[in-house]
Design an enzyme around this catalytic site. Structure first.
Site, PDB file in Angstrom:
ATOM      1  N   GLU A  17     -11.572  18.649  26.679  1.00  0.00           N
ATOM      2  CA  GLU A  17     -11.635  19.996  26.118  1.00  0.00           C
ATOM      3  C   GLU A  17     -13.074  20.546  25.852  1.00  0.00           C
ATOM      4  O   GLU A  17     -13.820  19.822  25.062  1.00  0.00           O
ATOM      5  CB  GLU A  17     -10.830  19.889  24.744  1.00  0.00           C
ATOM      6  CG  GLU A  17      -9.319  19.828  24.790  1.00  0.00           C
ATOM      7  CD  GLU A  17      -8.688  20.811  25.900  1.00  0.00           C
ATOM      8  OE1 GLU A  17      -9.017  21.942  25.990  1.00  0.00           O
ATOM      9  OE2 GLU A  17      -7.607  20.412  26.304  1.00  0.00           O
ATOM     10  N   CYS A  21     -14.694  26.549  19.735  1.00  0.00           N
ATOM     11  CA  CYS A  21     -14.709  26.695  21.208  1.00  0.00           C
ATOM     12  C   CYS A  21     -13.857  27.885  21.454  1.00  0.00           C
ATOM     13  O   CYS A  21     -13.649  28.355  22.798  1.00  0.00           O
ATOM     14  CB  CYS A  21     -14.191  25.418  21.801  1.00  0.00           C
ATOM     15  SG  CYS A  21     -12.847  24.735  21.272  1.00  0.00           S
ATOM     16  N   GLU A  76     -21.871  29.459  27.127  1.00  0.00           N
ATOM     17  CA  GLU A  76     -21.270  29.423  25.624  1.00  0.00           C
ATOM     18  C   GLU A  76     -22.393  29.226  24.585  1.00  0.00           C
ATOM     19  O   GLU A  76     -23.238  28.278  25.056  1.00  0.00           O
ATOM     20  CB  GLU A  76     -20.412  27.918  25.514  1.00  0.00           C
ATOM     21  CG  GLU A  76     -19.994  27.985  24.178  1.00  0.00           C
ATOM     22  CD  GLU A  76     -18.917  26.717  24.115  1.00  0.00           C
ATOM     23  OE1 GLU A  76     -19.344  25.481  24.428  1.00  0.00           O
ATOM     24  OE2 GLU A  76     -17.722  26.966  23.681  1.00  0.00           O
ATOM     25  N   LYS A 120     -14.874   7.088  18.573  1.00  0.00           N
ATOM     26  CA  LYS A 120     -16.677   7.673  18.134  1.00  0.00           C
ATOM     27  C   LYS A 120     -16.659   9.228  17.785  1.00  0.00           C
ATOM     28  O   LYS A 120     -16.569   9.953  18.485  1.00  0.00           O
ATOM     29  CB  LYS A 120     -17.168   7.442  19.532  1.00  0.00           C
ATOM     30  CG  LYS A 120     -18.915   7.471  19.395  1.00  0.00           C
ATOM     31  CD  LYS A 120     -19.084   9.042  20.145  1.00  0.00           C
ATOM     32  CE  LYS A 120     -20.460   9.439  19.953  1.00  0.00           C
ATOM     33  NZ  LYS A 120     -21.031   9.787  18.705  1.00  0.00           N
TER      34      LYS A 120
HETATM   35  N1  LIG Z   1     -15.485  22.493  22.852  1.00  0.00           N
HETATM   36  C1  LIG Z   1     -15.985  22.437  21.535  1.00  0.00           C
HETATM   37  O1  LIG Z   1     -15.175  22.305  20.858  1.00  0.00           O
HETATM   38  C2  LIG Z   1     -17.421  21.974  21.485  1.00  0.00           C
HETATM   39  C3  LIG Z   1     -18.362  22.514  22.084  1.00  0.00           C
HETATM   40  N2  LIG Z   1     -19.697  22.145  22.101  1.00  0.00           N
HETATM   41  C4  LIG Z   1     -20.656  22.697  22.834  1.00  0.00           C
HETATM   42  O2  LIG Z   1     -21.585  21.881  23.281  1.00  0.00           O
HETATM   43  C5  LIG Z   1     -22.820  22.324  22.924  1.00  0.00           C
HETATM   44  C6  LIG Z   1     -23.773  21.066  22.403  1.00  0.00           C
HETATM   45  O3  LIG Z   1     -23.159  20.258  21.521  1.00  0.00           O
HETATM   46  P1  LIG Z   1     -23.403  18.772  21.237  1.00  0.00           P
HETATM   47  O4  LIG Z   1     -22.871  18.282  20.065  1.00  0.00           O
HETATM   48  O5  LIG Z   1     -24.290  18.335  21.897  1.00  0.00           O
HETATM   49  O6  LIG Z   1     -22.106  18.420  22.135  1.00  0.00           O
HETATM   50  P2  LIG Z   1     -21.728  16.935  22.813  1.00  0.00           P
HETATM   51  O7  LIG Z   1     -20.933  17.218  24.122  1.00  0.00           O
HETATM   52  O8  LIG Z   1     -23.062  16.351  23.356  1.00  0.00           O
HETATM   53  O9  LIG Z   1     -21.075  16.081  21.832  1.00  0.00           O
HETATM   54  C7  LIG Z   1     -19.595  15.926  21.940  1.00  0.00           C
HETATM   55  C8  LIG Z   1     -19.378  14.297  21.630  1.00  0.00           C
HETATM   56  O10 LIG Z   1     -19.720  13.645  22.828  1.00  0.00           O
HETATM   57  C9  LIG Z   1     -20.670  12.690  22.383  1.00  0.00           C
HETATM   58  N3  LIG Z   1     -21.647  12.548  23.605  1.00  0.00           N
HETATM   59  C10 LIG Z   1     -23.097  13.094  23.732  1.00  0.00           C
HETATM   60  N4  LIG Z   1     -23.481  12.385  24.769  1.00  0.00           N
HETATM   61  C11 LIG Z   1     -22.425  11.647  25.555  1.00  0.00           C
HETATM   62  C12 LIG Z   1     -22.257  11.068  26.665  1.00  0.00           C
HETATM   63  N5  LIG Z   1     -23.465  10.970  27.478  1.00  0.00           N
HETATM   64  N6  LIG Z   1     -21.360  10.216  27.026  1.00  0.00           N
HETATM   65  C13 LIG Z   1     -20.094  10.302  26.169  1.00  0.00           C
HETATM   66  N7  LIG Z   1     -20.149  11.184  24.844  1.00  0.00           N
HETATM   67  C14 LIG Z   1     -21.207  11.598  24.476  1.00  0.00           C
HETATM   68  C15 LIG Z   1     -21.306  13.215  21.236  1.00  0.00           C
HETATM   69  O11 LIG Z   1     -21.993  12.261  20.314  1.00  0.00           O
HETATM   70  P3  LIG Z   1     -23.144  12.601  19.394  1.00  0.00           P
HETATM   71  O12 LIG Z   1     -23.422  13.909  19.320  1.00  0.00           O
HETATM   72  O13 LIG Z   1     -22.946  11.694  18.290  1.00  0.00           O
HETATM   73  O14 LIG Z   1     -24.586  11.879  20.059  1.00  0.00           O
HETATM   74  C16 LIG Z   1     -20.053  13.806  20.367  1.00  0.00           C
HETATM   75  O15 LIG Z   1     -19.254  12.792  19.961  1.00  0.00           O
HETATM   76  C17 LIG Z   1     -22.790  23.051  21.838  1.00  0.00           C
HETATM   77  O16 LIG Z   1     -23.738  24.255  21.663  1.00  0.00           O
HETATM   78  C18 LIG Z   1     -21.490  24.009  22.286  1.00  0.00           C
HETATM   79  O17 LIG Z   1     -21.680  25.030  23.390  1.00  0.00           O
HETATM   80  C19 LIG Z   1     -20.149  21.370  21.106  1.00  0.00           C
HETATM   81  C20 LIG Z   1     -19.211  20.888  20.102  1.00  0.00           C
HETATM   82  C21 LIG Z   1     -17.740  21.106  20.107  1.00  0.00           C
HETATM   83  O1  LIG Z   2      -9.722  27.523  16.830  1.00  0.00           O
HETATM   84  C1  LIG Z   2      -9.415  26.522  16.669  1.00  0.00           C
HETATM   85  O2  LIG Z   2      -8.865  26.364  15.279  1.00  0.00           O
HETATM   86  C2  LIG Z   2      -9.762  25.165  17.360  1.00  0.00           C
HETATM   87  C3  LIG Z   2     -10.896  25.239  17.538  1.00  0.00           C
HETATM   88  C4  LIG Z   2     -11.479  24.184  18.578  1.00  0.00           C
HETATM   89  O3  LIG Z   2     -10.799  23.480  18.930  1.00  0.00           O
HETATM   90  C5  LIG Z   2     -12.911  23.807  18.917  1.00  0.00           C
HETATM   91  O4  LIG Z   2     -13.543  24.348  18.647  1.00  0.00           O
HETATM   92  O5  LIG Z   2     -13.165  22.646  19.216  1.00  0.00           O
END
Ligand SMILES: NC(=O)C1=CN([C@@H]2O[C@H](COP(=O)(O)OP(=O)(O)OC[C@H]3O[C@@H](n4cnc5c(N)ncnc54)[C@H](OP(=O)(O)O)[C@@H]3O)[C@@H](O)[C@H]2O)C=CC1
Ligand SMILES: O=C(O)CCC(=O)C(=O)O
Length: 489
Positions: A256, A290, A391, A181
């Site tokens: 992660e 991240c 974050e 997904k």
């Molecule tokens: N560690 C990292 O690399 C990341 C961290 N983030 C952090 O998260 C914040 C919000 O970003 P956001 O895109 O909303 O991140 P989310 O954690 O909401 O999204 C990550 C994934 O989880 C899915 N998801 C959303 N809600 C659920 C749920 N209840 N159960 C299972 N899966 C779910 C999303 O689907 P969909 O979006 O399609 O609804 C997407 O595929 C950012 O500002 C940042 O701080 C975000 C992205 C990456």
């Molecule tokens: O720093 C990178 O290249 C990877 C970062 C990462 O995994 C993320 O933002 O989710």
């Protein structure tokens, strides 16, 4: 006259080797964050029924896939890599249009996807167990590894090629089948990656993709009794709910999540090198990694010259559409993300930090239709402030002044996250103390906090991950289960 809706491609789910529309008959438009009136493509907004079909297909394909040799599974991954490599320019362009990172970054990420596929293709030929001496001299005791079964892959929008590939490739090479997904925000790019698997002839049902909302399809994966393991990258809040849902039904999970990554700049640092790494680590991809640098902890003796050099460089950065050659930093990936970043900037000002530059949406006709925010630097930030703790996932740096290495490490560790951390110094004693005392899964010396290598373990401490590691050989720990075998004649 043709309308934009007629010209824009609709991307479908990939289930059991076929491209199918969602049973809900609902679509979402995926838009360009550099120009919100441009639709990149339409994607499916699937329901539970679509997920059930994908899980069923993955289950039916599981035994056949598992029974292939690792070398044969590897050959499929080599083919996928070759196809992805040929489509690098097109897929990178889609990525830039869909989530805003600059074209060179998008190309770099796609090339990284290719390299990850090749790395895991080779993994099909490497050892999967050890011989352990038995206390019985006639017996042979050894370990081997078996796949989990069906793995659910839930990914975010910030690395729409690399993250799905670094989860799907190891899942497959160790014999699992996959229900994927992607983030709805970047589902067009994801669909193009899955086209590469389809074109490579990966057998039907081995890789399935279901597009849709996180609370429906993502949660559905975590809760599905037919899914044996769930790997997730995204926010801490959603990650923890995915983990709890999987745990409640006894499935394996891997999370992660966020980071609040510090760079420490000591008095003996090469300041130009430290400034460049702070800018690249903090502001590339518009700070949406991240591993992005978020807190900049500088020793008092070099604080002012470091700050001056940093501000001079930040003020030179060109913001714009990631497809334009001269653009250094693109927009935030979505309006939601832009609002989050602006909210944190407001909070920083409210709580008493001093805004040194940036802080708002940039002016200019060319930028008014996109989700742009200026690169932003704060000073007089203390550890109690929200911008020092949460974050932000945007181009925001918080400068903090310290008097010693000990104080710097204490401050660096004073957050709930522990993903990546770096230090700039030439003093070997300070380097060793940092390696020893910093709470971070990625410890980087005289280098930016971001920039992970695919062959090395990746993951964080504290609230940044489920204490597991992805990538490199470490991936085998999540995607397989160990069997200990004892044979007696
Ligand atoms: N560690 C990292 O690399 C990341 C961290 N983030 C952090 O998260 C914040 C919000 O970003 P956001 O895109 O909303 O991140 P989310 O954690 O909401 O999204 C990550 C994934 O989880 C899915 N998801 C959303 N809600 C659920 C749920 N209840 N159960 C299972 N899966 C779910 C999303 O689907 P969909 O979006 O399609 O609804 C997407 O595929 C950012 O500002 C940042 O701080 C975000 C992205 C990456
Ligand atoms: O720093 C990178 O290249 C990877 C970062 C990462 O995994 C993320 O933002 O989710």
């Amino acid at each position: 006259m043709t309308t934009q809706a007629q010209q824009t491609v609709t991307y479908r789910n990939y289930v059991n080797g076929e491209w199918v529309a969602a049973s809900t008959q609902q679509l979402d438009a995926s838009i360009n964050p550099a120009n919100k009136s441009e639709i990149v493509g339409y994607v499916q907004k699937s329901g539970k029924e679509d997920l059930d079909r994908a899980v069923q297909a993955a289950k039916s394909a599981q035994i056949g896939w598992r029974k292939l040799s690792g070398a044969t599974r590897g050959d499929y991954l080599y083919k996928v890599a070759d196809i992805l490599e040929k489509r690098t320019d097109e897929i990178a362009e889609t990525m830039t249009r869909e989530m805003g990172k600059t074209l060179p970054e998008a190309k770099g990420e796609t090339a990284r996807g290719v390299a990850i596929l090749r790395y895991y293709a080779g993994e099909g030929m490497r050892e999967i167990g050890n011989v352990i001496p038995s206390t019985d001299s006639e017996a042979l005791m050894f370990t081997t590894r078996v796949p989990l079964g069906v793995v659910g892959v839930i990914t975010p929008w910030n690395f729409p090629v690399a993250i799905p590939v670094w989860k799907i490739a190891p899942a497959l090479i160790y014999g699992n089948t996959v229900v994927f997904k992607p983030a709805q925000e970047t589902a067009v790019t994801a669909a193009k990656v899955i086209q590469c698997f389809a074109e490579a002839g990966v057998p039907a049902g081995v890789v399935n993709m279901v597009m849709g909302d996180g609370p429906v399809i993502g949660h559905g994966i975590a809760a599905h009794p037919g899914i044996d393991g769930v790997t997730f990258t995204g926010s801490e809040q959603v990650g923890k709910s995915v983990g709890q849902t999987a745990l409640a039904r006894g499935a394996k999970y891997q999370l992660e999540m966020g980071g609040k990554n510090p760079v420490i700049v000591l008095a003996d640092a090469d300041l130009d090198q430290a400034v460049e790494a702070t800018i690249i680590g903090g502001l590339r991809s518009t700070g949406q990694k991240c591993t992005a640098t978020s807190r900049v902890i500088v020793e008092r003796a070099v604080y002012e010259p470091f700050k001056e050099k940093l501000l001079a460089r930040v003020n030179e950065l060109k913001i714009g559409d990631g497809r334009e050659k001269e653009t250094w930093m693109g927009p935030c990936a979505s309006e939601k993300q832009l609002r989050t970043v602006l909210h944190y900037i407001e909070k920083g000002v409210e709580e008493g930090a001093t805004l040194l530059c940036g802080g708002k949406q940039p002016d200019g006709e060319a930028l008014k239709n996109g989700f742009y925010v200026e690169p932003t630097v704060f000073e007089h930030v203390n550890s109690g402030m929200t911008i020092a703790q949460e974050e932000i996932f945007g181009p925001v740096l918080a400068l903090m002044k310290v008097d010693s290495l000990e104080e710097a490490i204490e401050l660096a560790n004073d957050v709930e996250y522990g993903l990546s951390a770096s230090i700039f110094t030439k003093n070997i004693g300070h380097i060793l103390a940092f390696i020893q005392d910093i709470d971070a899964g990625l410890v980087r010396i005289n280098a930016e906090t971001a920039g992970v290598e695919l062959q090395a373990p990746f993951g964080g401490m504290k609230q940044s991950s489920s204490h597991s590691r992805e990538q490199g050989r470490a991936a085998i720990e999540f995607f397989t289960a160990v069997k200990t075998v004892f044979i007696k004649p």
